[in-house]
Each structure stands twice: as structure tokens, then as C-alpha cells.
Design a protein around this motif. Structure first.
Motif, PDB file in Angstrom:
ATOM      1  N   VAL A  77       0.878  -1.172   0.000  1.00 49.80           N
ATOM      2  CA  VAL A  77       0.000   0.000   0.000  1.00 49.80           C
ATOM      3  C   VAL A  77       0.911   1.216   0.000  1.00 49.80           C
ATOM      4  CG1 VAL A  77      -1.785   1.300   1.202  1.00 49.80           C
ATOM      5  CG2 VAL A  77      -1.821  -1.204   1.259  1.00 49.80           C
ATOM      6  N   SER A  78       0.759   2.086  -0.979  1.00 49.25           N
ATOM      7  CA  SER A  78       1.660   3.229  -1.128  1.00 49.25           C
ATOM      8  C   SER A  78       0.872   4.528  -1.198  1.00 49.25           C
ATOM      9  CB  SER A  78       2.523   3.080  -2.385  1.00 49.25           C
ATOM     10  OG  SER A  78       1.712   2.936  -3.547  1.00 49.25           O
ATOM     11  N   ALA A  79       1.516   5.600  -0.739  1.00 44.15           N
ATOM     12  CA  ALA A  79       0.896   6.925  -0.773  1.00 44.15           C
ATOM     13  C   ALA A  79       1.960   7.971  -1.071  1.00 44.15           C
ATOM     14  CB  ALA A  79       0.200   7.234   0.553  1.00 44.15           C
ATOM     15  N   ALA A  80       1.492   9.158  -1.420  1.00 44.61           N
ATOM     16  CA  ALA A  80       2.358  10.319  -1.677  1.00 44.61           C
ATOM     17  C   ALA A  80       3.412  10.046  -2.739  1.00 44.61           C
ATOM     18  CB  ALA A  80       3.021  10.799  -0.379  1.00 44.61           C
ATOM     19  N   ILE A  81       3.040   9.315  -3.789  1.00 46.53           N
ATOM     20  CA  ILE A  81       3.874   9.322  -4.998  1.00 46.53           C
ATOM     21  C   ILE A  81       3.898  10.749  -5.532  1.00 46.53           C
ATOM     22  CG2 ILE A  81       3.738   8.704  -7.454  1.00 46.53           C
ATOM     23  CD1 ILE A  81       3.444   5.847  -6.665  1.00 46.53           C
ATOM     24  N   HIS A  82       2.766  11.427  -5.422  1.00 50.94           N
ATOM     25  CA  HIS A  82       2.721  12.881  -5.605  1.00 50.94           C
ATOM     26  C   HIS A  82       2.774  13.496  -4.210  1.00 50.94           C
ATOM     27  CE1 HIS A  82       0.532  11.779  -9.516  1.00 50.94           C
ATOM     28  NE2 HIS A  82       1.758  12.148  -9.819  1.00 50.94           N
ATOM     29  N   GLY A  83       3.786  14.315  -3.947  1.00 51.94           N
ATOM     30  CA  GLY A  83       4.087  14.730  -2.596  1.00 51.94           C
ATOM     31  C   GLY A  83       3.009  15.554  -1.914  1.00 51.94           C
ATOM     32  N   ASP A  84       2.118  16.182  -2.677  1.00 49.91           N
ATOM     33  CA  ASP A  84       1.073  17.004  -2.067  1.00 49.91           C
ATOM     34  C   ASP A  84      -0.217  16.232  -1.803  1.00 49.91           C
ATOM     35  OD1 ASP A  84       0.325  16.682  -4.704  1.00 49.91           O
ATOM     36  OD2 ASP A  84      -0.082  18.804  -5.093  1.00 49.91           O
ATOM     37  N   GLU A  85      -0.247  14.939  -2.123  1.00 53.93           N
ATOM     38  CA  GLU A  85      -1.452  14.137  -1.942  1.00 53.93           C
ATOM     39  C   GLU A  85      -1.406  13.466  -0.572  1.00 53.93           C
ATOM     40  OE1 GLU A  85      -1.811  11.707  -5.459  1.00 53.93           O
ATOM     41  OE2 GLU A  85      -2.138  13.459  -6.742  1.00 53.93           O
ATOM     42  N   VAL A  86      -1.681  14.280   0.454  1.00 54.24           N
ATOM     43  CA  VAL A  86      -1.429  13.861   1.833  1.00 54.24           C
ATOM     44  C   VAL A  86      -2.516  12.961   2.400  1.00 54.24           C
ATOM     45  CG1 VAL A  86      -0.046  15.905   2.305  1.00 54.24           C
ATOM     46  CG2 VAL A  86      -2.508  15.962   2.755  1.00 54.24           C
ATOM     47  N   ILE A  87      -3.682  12.883   1.771  1.00 53.43           N
ATOM     48  CA  ILE A  87      -4.751  12.049   2.315  1.00 53.43           C
ATOM     49  C   ILE A  87      -4.319  10.592   2.357  1.00 53.43           C
ATOM     50  CG2 ILE A  87      -5.909  11.757   0.078  1.00 53.43           C
ATOM     51  CD1 ILE A  87      -7.596  12.058   3.531  1.00 53.43           C
ATOM     52  N   GLY A  88      -3.519  10.158   1.384  1.00 54.48           N
ATOM     53  CA  GLY A  88      -3.039   8.782   1.385  1.00 54.48           C
ATOM     54  C   GLY A  88      -2.137   8.485   2.569  1.00 54.48           C
ATOM     55  N   VAL A  89      -1.359   9.473   2.992  1.00 52.73           N
ATOM     56  CA  VAL A  89      -0.488   9.295   4.160  1.00 52.73           C
ATOM     57  C   VAL A  89      -1.348   9.039   5.394  1.00 52.73           C
ATOM     58  CG1 VAL A  89       1.384  10.296   5.512  1.00 52.73           C
ATOM     59  CG2 VAL A  89       1.170  10.861   3.075  1.00 52.73           C
ATOM     60  N   GLU A  90      -2.428   9.789   5.536  1.00 54.02           N
ATOM     61  CA  GLU A  90      -3.337   9.592   6.669  1.00 54.02           C
ATOM     62  C   GLU A  90      -4.011   8.233   6.604  1.00 54.02           C
ATOM     63  OE1 GLU A  90      -5.880  10.370  10.032  1.00 54.02           O
ATOM     64  OE2 GLU A  90      -3.835  10.861   9.408  1.00 54.02           O
ATOM     65  N   ILE A  91      -4.359   7.776   5.403  1.00 54.45           N
ATOM     66  CA  ILE A  91      -4.979   6.456   5.259  1.00 54.45           C
ATOM     67  C   ILE A  91      -4.017   5.371   5.709  1.00 54.45           C
ATOM     68  CG2 ILE A  91      -5.800   4.775   3.555  1.00 54.45           C
ATOM     69  CD1 ILE A  91      -6.992   7.159   2.002  1.00 54.45           C
ATOM     70  N   VAL A  92      -2.754   5.453   5.302  1.00 54.91           N
ATOM     71  CA  VAL A  92      -1.770   4.452   5.716  1.00 54.91           C
ATOM     72  C   VAL A  92      -1.566   4.507   7.224  1.00 54.91           C
ATOM     73  CG1 VAL A  92       0.628   3.695   5.510  1.00 54.91           C
ATOM     74  CG2 VAL A  92      -0.622   4.435   3.468  1.00 54.91           C
ATOM     75  N   ARG A  93      -1.520   5.709   7.794  1.00 53.67           N
ATOM     76  CA  ARG A  93      -1.356   5.832   9.248  1.00 53.67           C
ATOM     77  C   ARG A  93      -2.470   5.106   9.983  1.00 53.67           C
ATOM     78  NH1 ARG A  93      -3.185   8.360  13.628  1.00 53.67           N
ATOM     79  NH2 ARG A  93      -4.903   9.321  12.501  1.00 53.67           N
ATOM     80  N   ARG A  94      -3.711   5.303   9.545  1.00 58.57           N
ATOM     81  CA  ARG A  94      -4.844   4.638  10.197  1.00 58.57           C
ATOM     82  C   ARG A  94      -4.799   3.131   9.964  1.00 58.57           C
ATOM     83  NH1 ARG A  94     -10.212   8.520   9.568  1.00 58.57           N
ATOM     84  NH2 ARG A  94      -9.164  10.503   9.987  1.00 58.57           N
ATOM     85  N   LEU A  95      -4.427   2.742   8.750  1.00 59.09           N
ATOM     86  CA  LEU A  95      -4.357   1.313   8.432  1.00 59.09           C
ATOM     87  C   LEU A  95      -3.394   0.594   9.367  1.00 59.09           C
ATOM     88  CD1 LEU A  95      -4.912  -1.124   6.512  1.00 59.09           C
ATOM     89  CD2 LEU A  95      -2.977  -0.301   5.142  1.00 59.09           C
ATOM     90  N   LEU A  96      -2.238   1.177   9.606  1.00 61.07           N
ATOM     91  CA  LEU A  96      -1.223   0.519  10.432  1.00 61.07           C
ATOM     92  C   LEU A  96      -1.644   0.408  11.893  1.00 61.07           C
ATOM     93  CD1 LEU A  96       2.013   2.047   8.876  1.00 61.07           C
ATOM     94  CD2 LEU A  96       1.201  -0.315   8.701  1.00 61.07           C
TER      95      LEU A  96
END
Length: 344
Positions: free
Chosen positions: A53-72
């Protein structure tokens, strides 16, 4: 039953039934600060698929970072089978600079699979491909709209890929769209390497969106459940079938001026529906933006000041627009509230 082998990544070895954070060297900044690709490895005791599961391939797309944080933090991961490779921030450079791009002005999602001795973007793509993607059986890549735009939670699938359609239905996002592979994209490079990737879109660049965050976490857990990586306990059930769409249309500003949008993402439209209007600053000239097909609004601009040709609305075309909109409302209404620490 034979004991499961440890999972090796970078210079680390992760034993079965444990989890570890692995920092894979990427580069060094001009001030001598090291940059890493950080991967959280959750290696289950029991055999099963490997999913990234990956996020922020585009550095300004921060919602994915929050999704990974919750997932973990999700309880079902405590007794999972298989292996999860979670990368909350792929493009560290862009993330730190609040930018979609890398310092060399390249879009990371246009240079895959990358080269070991290419540009900065190409080297990062190469490391991510070889250390993460090619070790997995399936992946979920998290994205959002660009800044000043918002997307309804949705999945993009490769046309004709039956396995991805199956996983997409398990994910249960409000909308599921076919989307052709783009040269240099992670999806294309991964599929050429034999790894199917679901692309999730939701929310806005540089902003958190509670609905998009919850839909993303719930969908990933449902995919893991479908793959028998986790049990049913703690996995939210989907409250409706995704709306399928094979095509979409962009509605653009007919002139420069002040834009007023009358509808939101998730709303149904029919031919003749007035989506919004663009007027000049004096108020004596106004042009309406009118839908030409039936569909669901899956993206729109949040900017009131627009240039001629700016994208205002993105509409997924479906003949079941009204019924689909009701189903999307069910998705929104059914999401349970988290405790206070989880409210954004």
C-alpha cells in the motif's frame, strides 16, 4: 506445517509474526541530510499474499499518508496472514516541499520503472519498484485530486483486468472506473512486472478529507479480507455496490471569471442539469455550465476564480445516475464516527 520464512527487504530481516520499519537509502540532500524510502513491514505468522500500500507518490497528496497511518493502527493487522508492505510517503522530496513533483521538476508517476543511474525521479522509481512493488503480489496506490480540486472516493481499474475488477468490488468505493494505463505510470510498470494495482482517488491535495480517509481504510481492509489476509472482525461491510463507469467527461470554464458551482461531488446529473456558472466581475455577463450526459460528479474545482478552459467538473457517465447517487449517499451515511482522537 513448515515455519514461515522471514521477509527480507533492504538490509533488514523481518521474522514471522513481527513488524518492523525499514529505511531504504535513497539519496542525500545538499546539507548532508539522508533521505530514505521508509517501509513498514507487517509479516504474518501464516502464509499468504504480499500486498503493498503506497501513498504520496505525488508529494502534495497527503490524504493517502493519513490512510496508511490509520491502516497501520487497525486491530485486524495484529493476527494477519501474508505480508503487508506499507509506504506512507514515497516521494519524500515533494512531501516536504508541499509539492506534487520532485526537485528535478519531474512527476514521479511518469518515470516508472525507472533506472538505477537515471534522474532523481528515475532512481527513486527504480528503488521503489525493486524493493517494494516487485516483492508483492498485489498493490493499492493512494492518490487525491490536485490542489484546489476535490475527488469523490473512487477506484481506477485497468480495462479488461478481471482480477482487479474482483478486488475493486471487494474494496467497495462509491465509484469504480476503467482507466487506461499511462506510459511511465506505476500501474503500467507494475502490471508489466505481473503485479496488479488498484488506484484509489479521494479528497484534495494538501488537505484531509474524513470521508475519503475512512473510505480508503475500510476499502483496504476489505481487500485484505477478500485475500484471506485478515478475518472479518473489525472490517466494515460495504453499504452498497460501486457505481461502474466506462467513460467520463470534463466540463470546462467557457470564459475566465468568477465561478459558482451549484453541485457537489456525488451528485447526480442529467442532460440539461446546470452545474454552475462563470460570470465577469461586474455581473453583466454570465455563462452557465450545463451537463450533456447522465452521470455522477466525481470531481470538481474548489477555486472561485478561473481561466477560460479550466476544468470545473468531472462527471462519470452512467445511465443509472439517480440510483447511483442514492447508493453514494448510503456510503456516506453508513460510515461510523471514530473516537475523538480520529476526528480530523
Amino acid at each position: 506445517m513448515a515455519k514461515r520464512k522471514p521477509f527480507e527487504i533492504g538490509s533488514a530481516t523481518v521474522a514471522p509474526g513481527t513488524r518492523a520499519r525499514v529505511d531504504i537509502p535513497v539519496s542525500t540532500l545538499s546539507n548532508h541530510t539522508p533521505v530514505h524510502l521508509s517501509v513498514e513491514v507487517v509479516h504474518g505468522k501464516r502464509a499468504g499474499p504480499v500486498m503493498f500500500v503506497s501513498a504520496a507518490i505525488h508529494g502534495d497528496e497527503v490524504i493517502g499518508v493519513e490512510i496508511v497511518r490509520r491502516l497501520l493502527r487497525a486491530a485486524p493487522l495484529n493476527s494477519m496472514a501474508g505480508t503487508l508492505l506499507a509506504v506512507p510517503i514515497v516521494n519524500t522530496f515533494g512531501f516536504l516541499n508541499h509539492s506534487r513533483y520532485l526537485p528535478d521538476r519531474r512527476d514521479l508517476n511518469r518515470v516508472f520503472p525507472g533506472l538505477s543511474e537515471g534522474s532523481m525521479a528515475s532512481q527513486l522509481a527504480h528503488i521503489f519498484m525493486h524493493e517494494v512493488v516487485m516483492r508483492a503480489d498485489v498493490g493499492i496506490d493512494l492518490h487525491s485530486a490536485a490542489i484546489h480540486r476535490t475527488n469523490l472516493p473512487q477506484l481506477r481499474l485497468t480495462p479488461g483486468n478481471d482480477r482487479l475488477e474482483e478486488l475493486g468490488r471487494a474494496f467497495g468505493a462509491p465509484v469504480m472506473m476503467e482507466s487506461k494505463l499511462r506510459d511511465g505510470s506505476l500501474r503500467m510498470a507494475a502490471e508489466e512486472a505481473g503485479v496488479d494495482v488498484l488506484l484509489y482517488e479521494g479528497g484534495e491535495g494538501l488537505r484531509f478529507d474524513e470521508f475519503a480517509a475512512r473510505a480508503g481504510v475500510s476499502g483496504i481492509l476489505r481487500v485484505m479480507r477478500h485475500l484471506k489476509m485478515i478475518g472479518a472482525k473489525g472490517v466494515p461491510r460495504a453499504k452498497g455496490q460501486p457505481v461502474g463507469a466506462r467513460s467520463s467527461s470534463w466540463y470546462r470554464a467557457p470564459r475566465g471569471g468568477l465561478f459558482r458551482g451549484y453541485l457537489a461531488v456525488g451528485d447526480a446529473v442529467q442532460p440539461g442539469t446546470v452545474l454552475g456558472a462563470v460570470a465577469n466581475a461586474f455581473g453583466d455577463i454570465e455563462n452557465e455550465v450545463v451537463a450533456e450526459e447522465s452521470g455522477i460528479i466525481i470531481g470538481r474545482t474548489n477555486m472561485p476564480v478561473v481561466y477560460e478552459g479550466d476544468a470545473l467538473f468531472h462527471v462519470a457517465e452512467t445511465s443509472r445516475a439517480e440510483a447511483a447517487a442514492e447508493g453514494i449517499s448510503a456510503h456516506i451515511d453508513a460510515v461510523p464516527l471514530y473516537d475523538e482522537d480520529e476526528i480530523i
